[in-house]
Design an enzyme around this catalytic site. Sequence first.
Site, short mmCIF file in Angstrom:
data_model
loop_
_atom_site.label_atom_id
_atom_site.label_comp_id
_atom_site.label_asym_id
_atom_site.label_seq_id
_atom_site.Cartn_x
_atom_site.Cartn_y
_atom_site.Cartn_z
N LYS A 1 -7.45 -9.44 -4.32
CA LYS A 1 -8.08 -8.67 -3.53
C LYS A 1 -9.65 -8.09 -4.14
O LYS A 1 -10.55 -7.71 -3.22
CB LYS A 1 -7.12 -7.12 -3.60
CG LYS A 1 -6.07 -7.47 -2.59
CD LYS A 1 -5.33 -6.18 -2.79
CE LYS A 1 -4.29 -6.19 -1.78
NZ LYS A 1 -3.62 -4.87 -1.59
N ASP B 1 -5.26 -1.61 3.99
CA ASP B 1 -4.05 -0.85 3.28
C ASP B 1 -4.43 0.69 3.80
O ASP B 1 -3.28 1.43 4.27
CB ASP B 1 -3.88 -0.79 1.98
CG ASP B 1 -3.56 -2.18 1.63
OD1 ASP B 1 -2.71 -2.94 2.37
OD2 ASP B 1 -3.82 -2.69 0.51
P1 NDP Z 1 -0.32 -0.92 -8.93
O1 NDP Z 1 0.23 -1.83 -10.03
O2 NDP Z 1 -1.79 -1.13 -8.83
O3 NDP Z 1 -0.16 0.73 -9.40
C1 NDP Z 1 1.17 1.43 -9.56
C2 NDP Z 1 0.91 2.56 -9.72
O4 NDP Z 1 2.42 3.34 -9.93
C3 NDP Z 1 0.07 3.19 -10.76
O5 NDP Z 1 -0.61 4.53 -10.60
C4 NDP Z 1 1.03 3.43 -11.93
O6 NDP Z 1 0.60 4.33 -12.86
C5 NDP Z 1 2.42 4.08 -11.04
N1 NDP Z 1 3.52 3.82 -11.66
C6 NDP Z 1 4.47 2.67 -11.86
N2 NDP Z 1 5.59 2.90 -12.53
C7 NDP Z 1 5.49 4.05 -12.91
C8 NDP Z 1 6.40 4.93 -13.77
N3 NDP Z 1 7.47 4.18 -14.56
N4 NDP Z 1 6.18 6.12 -14.24
C9 NDP Z 1 4.59 6.62 -13.70
N5 NDP Z 1 3.89 5.82 -12.80
C10 NDP Z 1 4.28 4.74 -12.66
O7 NDP Z 1 0.50 -1.00 -7.84
P2 NDP Z 1 -0.06 -0.87 -6.18
O8 NDP Z 1 -0.99 0.38 -5.99
O9 NDP Z 1 -0.47 -2.27 -5.81
O10 NDP Z 1 1.29 -0.68 -5.56
C11 NDP Z 1 1.85 0.60 -5.50
C12 NDP Z 1 3.08 0.50 -4.55
O11 NDP Z 1 2.48 0.59 -3.21
C13 NDP Z 1 3.98 -0.60 -4.63
O12 NDP Z 1 5.35 -0.27 -4.30
C14 NDP Z 1 3.69 -1.59 -3.09
O13 NDP Z 1 4.81 -2.29 -2.61
C15 NDP Z 1 3.14 -0.37 -2.53
N6 NDP Z 1 2.18 -0.87 -1.07
C16 NDP Z 1 2.57 -0.38 0.07
C17 NDP Z 1 1.91 -0.87 1.01
C18 NDP Z 1 2.33 -0.62 2.48
O14 NDP Z 1 1.58 -1.24 3.23
N7 NDP Z 1 3.33 0.27 2.60
C19 NDP Z 1 0.53 -1.51 0.89
C20 NDP Z 1 0.49 -1.79 -0.59
C21 NDP Z 1 1.13 -1.48 -1.44
P3 NDP Z 1 -0.28 3.85 -14.38
O15 NDP Z 1 -1.53 3.82 -13.81
O16 NDP Z 1 0.08 4.87 -15.31
O17 NDP Z 1 0.28 2.46 -14.71
#
Ligand code: NDP
Length: 284
Positions: A73, A109
Amino acid sequence: MSIPGSFRPELVGSMSEGAAGNPTVAMMEAAFAHHGLAWRYVNMEVTPADLGAAVRGARAMGFRGFNCSLPHKVAVIAHLDGLGESAAVMGAVNCVVRRGDQFIGENTDGKGFLKSLMELTDPRGKAVVLFGAGGAARALAVELGLAGVRRMVIVNRSAARGAELIALLREKLRLDCDLVAAGGEYAVPADTDLVINGTSIGLYDSDARPVVDLASLRPGMVAADVVFSPPRTRFLREAEARGCRTLDGLGMLVNQGVIGLKYWTGVDPDAGVMRRALTAAMGL
Ligand code: NDP
């Protein structure tokens, strides 16, 4: 549809590192069939080292555009001719559109989320709490900022990642926003209009939910989730039980496809047809 031998359909597709089993193919192909469009959407498995060659190949083969997912991306931007407004602000592209002889990077998105949200409420002037600061949360935050929200609180586990997003929102959009680096349960302020789970918490886990104080969710708030599988996440179920209106991540996923397909073909596709094809492909 019968295609004469001399005829080649218009091509779009998805560049990702592991392309197998992408359910959005079924969603796009269903829309093409429904609207009688002689287009094809193909999965292309592309390694980071081959990304430049793949984009040159797509140009050479006359592709009308393509989606790209992680890890491409950000890296794809170096191979494009320009960026749409929100893609330029967030520095990430998930949809490339051929305009004339140029490949322009867009980010659908956040726009997909916004389109779903507009069916419930206009975010202009609203107060938002957003859990997460990863790719999806970043896309949502920028699009909501561009749509004129009044104020945003970002709640994220990692303070460094959260601070990066806050800096971007303040510097590029002059948005009134604050960071809460999640410790214990976060109580949503009473004047909040929109609460969003923009983290991956709840993905493929119907018991997990962000660390929100459930008692602070009130009737009148809109609760939204980016997680699309399962669509009824625990966060949405709990929010609904407290009188919130809810928005699932499937709507966002379908609408980013709707917007991309319209960019490429000019046709405003039937979102219902696309949602049914997507849920069938996902076995939901
Ligand atoms: P990233 O890996 O870039 O970010 C993940 C985020 O979740 C971060 O803020 C991370 O926090 C947080 N996180 C993950 N696990 C935990 C935990 N156990 N406790 C606290 N915080 C947590 O992923 P994306 O942003 O790319 O994706 C996020 C979600 O969005 C996914 O489920 C993906 O499938 C969904 N998505 C949905 C779309 C749609 O069209 N509906 C499009 C794109 C994505 P930290 O920064 O602290 O690690």
